[in-house]
Design a protein around this motif. Sequence first.
Motif, mmCIF file in Angstrom:
data_model
loop_
_atom_site.group_PDB
_atom_site.id
_atom_site.type_symbol
_atom_site.label_atom_id
_atom_site.label_comp_id
_atom_site.label_asym_id
_atom_site.label_seq_id
_atom_site.Cartn_x
_atom_site.Cartn_y
_atom_site.Cartn_z
ATOM 1 N N TYR A 1 -7.641 -3.360 -5.329
ATOM 2 C CA TYR A 1 -7.291 -1.993 -4.931
ATOM 3 C C TYR A 1 -8.337 -1.035 -5.486
ATOM 4 O O TYR A 1 -8.795 -1.188 -6.618
ATOM 5 C CB TYR A 1 -5.902 -1.619 -5.451
ATOM 6 C CG TYR A 1 -4.789 -2.298 -4.689
ATOM 7 C CD1 TYR A 1 -4.149 -1.659 -3.643
ATOM 8 C CD2 TYR A 1 -4.398 -3.597 -5.015
ATOM 9 C CE1 TYR A 1 -3.131 -2.286 -2.931
ATOM 10 C CE2 TYR A 1 -3.391 -4.235 -4.307
ATOM 11 C CZ TYR A 1 -2.760 -3.573 -3.269
ATOM 12 O OH TYR A 1 -1.766 -4.200 -2.555
ATOM 13 N N GLU A 2 -8.698 -0.062 -4.676
ATOM 14 C CA GLU A 2 -9.744 0.875 -5.073
ATOM 15 C C GLU A 2 -9.437 2.243 -4.473
ATOM 16 O O GLU A 2 -9.108 2.366 -3.289
ATOM 17 C CB GLU A 2 -11.103 0.378 -4.579
ATOM 18 C CG GLU A 2 -12.282 0.996 -5.286
ATOM 19 C CD GLU A 2 -12.402 0.546 -6.737
ATOM 20 O OE1 GLU A 2 -12.947 1.314 -7.538
ATOM 21 O OE2 GLU A 2 -11.941 -0.565 -7.074
ATOM 22 N N ALA B 1 -4.928 2.754 -7.953
ATOM 23 C CA ALA B 1 -5.560 1.456 -7.683
ATOM 24 C C ALA B 1 -5.275 0.504 -8.835
ATOM 25 O O ALA B 1 -5.863 0.630 -9.908
ATOM 26 C CB ALA B 1 -7.061 1.634 -7.503
ATOM 27 N N LYS C 1 -5.847 -9.268 -5.216
ATOM 28 C CA LYS C 1 -6.092 -8.306 -4.153
ATOM 29 C C LYS C 1 -6.646 -7.068 -4.820
ATOM 30 O O LYS C 1 -6.025 -6.496 -5.711
ATOM 31 C CB LYS C 1 -4.815 -7.987 -3.379
ATOM 32 C CG LYS C 1 -5.057 -7.012 -2.223
ATOM 33 C CD LYS C 1 -3.961 -7.067 -1.179
ATOM 34 C CE LYS C 1 -4.307 -6.174 0.004
ATOM 35 N NZ LYS C 1 -3.371 -6.356 1.136
ATOM 36 N N LEU D 1 -8.299 1.304 -0.728
ATOM 37 C CA LEU D 1 -7.009 0.638 -0.613
ATOM 38 C C LEU D 1 -6.216 0.979 -1.871
ATOM 39 O O LEU D 1 -6.669 0.706 -2.983
ATOM 40 C CB LEU D 1 -7.199 -0.881 -0.508
ATOM 41 C CG LEU D 1 -5.944 -1.695 -0.205
ATOM 42 C CD1 LEU D 1 -5.455 -1.414 1.212
ATOM 43 C CD2 LEU D 1 -6.225 -3.192 -0.366
ATOM 44 N N THR D 2 -5.048 1.601 -1.697
ATOM 45 C CA THR D 2 -4.312 2.111 -2.851
ATOM 46 C C THR D 2 -2.851 1.667 -2.822
ATOM 47 O O THR D 2 -2.334 1.208 -1.811
ATOM 48 C CB THR D 2 -4.371 3.648 -2.898
ATOM 49 O OG1 THR D 2 -3.811 4.184 -1.687
ATOM 50 C CG2 THR D 2 -5.800 4.128 -3.057
ATOM 51 N N THR D 3 -2.188 1.836 -3.954
ATOM 52 C CA THR D 3 -0.802 1.419 -4.107
ATOM 53 C C THR D 3 -0.066 2.403 -5.008
ATOM 54 O O THR D 3 -0.684 3.085 -5.832
ATOM 55 C CB THR D 3 -0.717 0.008 -4.712
ATOM 56 O OG1 THR D 3 0.646 -0.320 -4.962
ATOM 57 C CG2 THR D 3 -1.491 -0.086 -6.008
ATOM 58 N N ASP E 1 -5.094 -3.624 -9.334
ATOM 59 C CA ASP E 1 -5.304 -4.920 -8.700
ATOM 60 C C ASP E 1 -4.045 -5.790 -8.803
ATOM 61 O O ASP E 1 -3.329 -5.755 -9.808
ATOM 62 C CB ASP E 1 -6.477 -5.649 -9.347
ATOM 63 C CG ASP E 1 -7.793 -4.921 -9.135
ATOM 64 O OD1 ASP E 1 -7.883 -4.126 -8.186
ATOM 65 O OD2 ASP E 1 -8.733 -5.157 -9.922
ATOM 66 N N SER F 1 6.166 -2.819 -3.983
ATOM 67 C CA SER F 1 5.390 -4.028 -4.227
ATOM 68 C C SER F 1 6.266 -5.270 -4.075
ATOM 69 O O SER F 1 7.252 -5.440 -4.807
ATOM 70 C CB SER F 1 4.812 -4.011 -5.643
ATOM 71 O OG SER F 1 4.332 -5.287 -6.009
ATOM 72 N N THR G 1 0.824 -1.204 0.000
ATOM 73 C CA THR G 1 0.000 0.000 0.000
ATOM 74 C C THR G 1 0.855 1.249 0.000
ATOM 75 O O THR G 1 1.977 1.275 0.494
ATOM 76 C CB THR G 1 -0.921 0.041 1.235
ATOM 77 O OG1 THR G 1 -0.129 -0.052 2.423
ATOM 78 C CG2 THR G 1 -1.907 -1.117 1.209
#
Length: 565
Positions: free
Chosen positions: A274-275, A398, A272, A279-281, A400, A66, A61
């Motif tokens: 991500y949105e 985001a 997983k 929830l972000t990256t 995935d 990653s 996150t």
Amino acid sequence: MKNKIYLLLLLAIVAFSGCSDDEFFDTLSDTDLETDLYWTTATDYELVCNGLYTFYTGHSTKWTNSPIVFGDDKSDNLVPETVNEWAAGLYTVPSSDASYTYSTVRTINTLLEAADETDLTFTEISTYVGEANFFKAEFYFEKCKRYGAYQWLDEVLDEDSGDLYSARDSRNTCMDSAMACINRAIDYLDEGTSNHSRIHRNIALAAKARMALHEGTYRKYHDSGDYTEYLQEAYDAALELMESGDYSLQSDFRTLFSQEDKSDSPEVILMKDYEVDLLTTAILYELNYNNNNEGVSKSLVDDFLCTDGLPISQSSLYDESEGWFTEFNNRDSRLSVTVAAPDSEWLDGTYPNINGAYVSGTETPEINNTIGVSTTGYLIEKHWDNNATNTALAQWAAYDAIIYRYGETLLIYAEAAYELGVLTQDDVDKSINLLRARAGMPDMVIADLVKDADSDFSDIDATLDEIRRERRVELAIENFRYDDLMRWAAGDLLENRLLGMKFMASYYPNVEVDSDLYLDDDGYIWPYATDLPDGRTFTSPQMYLYPLPTDELTLNPNLTQNPGW
């Protein structure tokens, strides 16, 4: 269906916000979970299982790198700017290790004990008992890979429990018990195909196939016990998924990784989600601007076949006359998805930036200085997407993250079949050749294989060599390579010199050799020439397992350190 995973995440965040992972589980087990008042409805079980989904880190996150992409730093696939101390043999016994923890399994055992004593029907809670068994299997699989032996716990411990200070159970005992857990999960979980909701039976089959192949080959190549049963379990689980018809390969290999939303992919078994605002990256930002911290190794680049289906040591199509500028010609298309090629949309006609190539204030339009400096000249392109909007979001984007995908299942099937001694051309056609067809490559024909003279695995035959090659190129930069080298007892490959592209002075007139960068005797970029002039060191059997931290050894005198540490 996608709303289900949002609900899982929201429930976990709301219920347990402000806690670290250890605090999260310890708080649960010290309060409500161990009372008779909690386990009165199926919802109680569901809420506890929701928290277990944090087991998967995905792309991590915000600004955290990653582990899917950069997990290959420990292998021979990537060359980070700063030497990876583990892969270099520089790791020392730590005083503490956040990975050495039992908080997750304590929560799982609390749920399983409650399930044994509940007044609810098993039908009401079977899904959650299945999930608990699933995550217990995954938990111990990861611990056994890292530490080998580990304490197998089947009950919730308190300060008076005799097992609190017990010795570790053997790796074989832990993995046998973990396999029993994953089999129970398969029995209890609902059927399903969604890749972003609750764990279902297909996901458990994918997990079992991965787990069984790893353990089976580990036991075989480390001579540590009977392995045939595990290989058969891997073969059977993979075949069941293949025959289910629930999954297929996504037609475009590049899009499989670059698309933001992977929920509709026919290949993704578990992801997983991500949105934005949930929830972000920063994965896309990292690839766009922080590739200067990384470089793909020449070893990985060289493993991709030419379009005639032959390795570069055998093919007349291979052309390295101009280094990076020609070596992508007539190669497996997965290479230019994995590594930025001369025709990369990302580079847009420019050259990769290497040390000394771009001088501030100097007009060098041929050099792409917006991406950063690559350690090897080979830039990671896999997972990258030409999406300016999401790149600008930086840590709030985001994308995935794939946890299990069908392509891996096909590779598991082929390798397990070979290791069992039952591999046929038909097996290759319905596994590896499907992957090759997607890449536009000719079929692998067992009868026509000739051993690659440059293979890293000189002691195996051509068929297994090509199966391992296929696994490397298909799963590159997805955090598989290190585990593969460990289970094959091939850790000595980490000692091979990490190199980059062939240096072409005519394309990089600003670069001063032996000042900006260093070259080996054959003219390839040598990133660690000054940091590790004698190369990386792999000590066997020591480095096949991590050491136990000293604080755990102090707390429990019955624990013994792993060999060599």
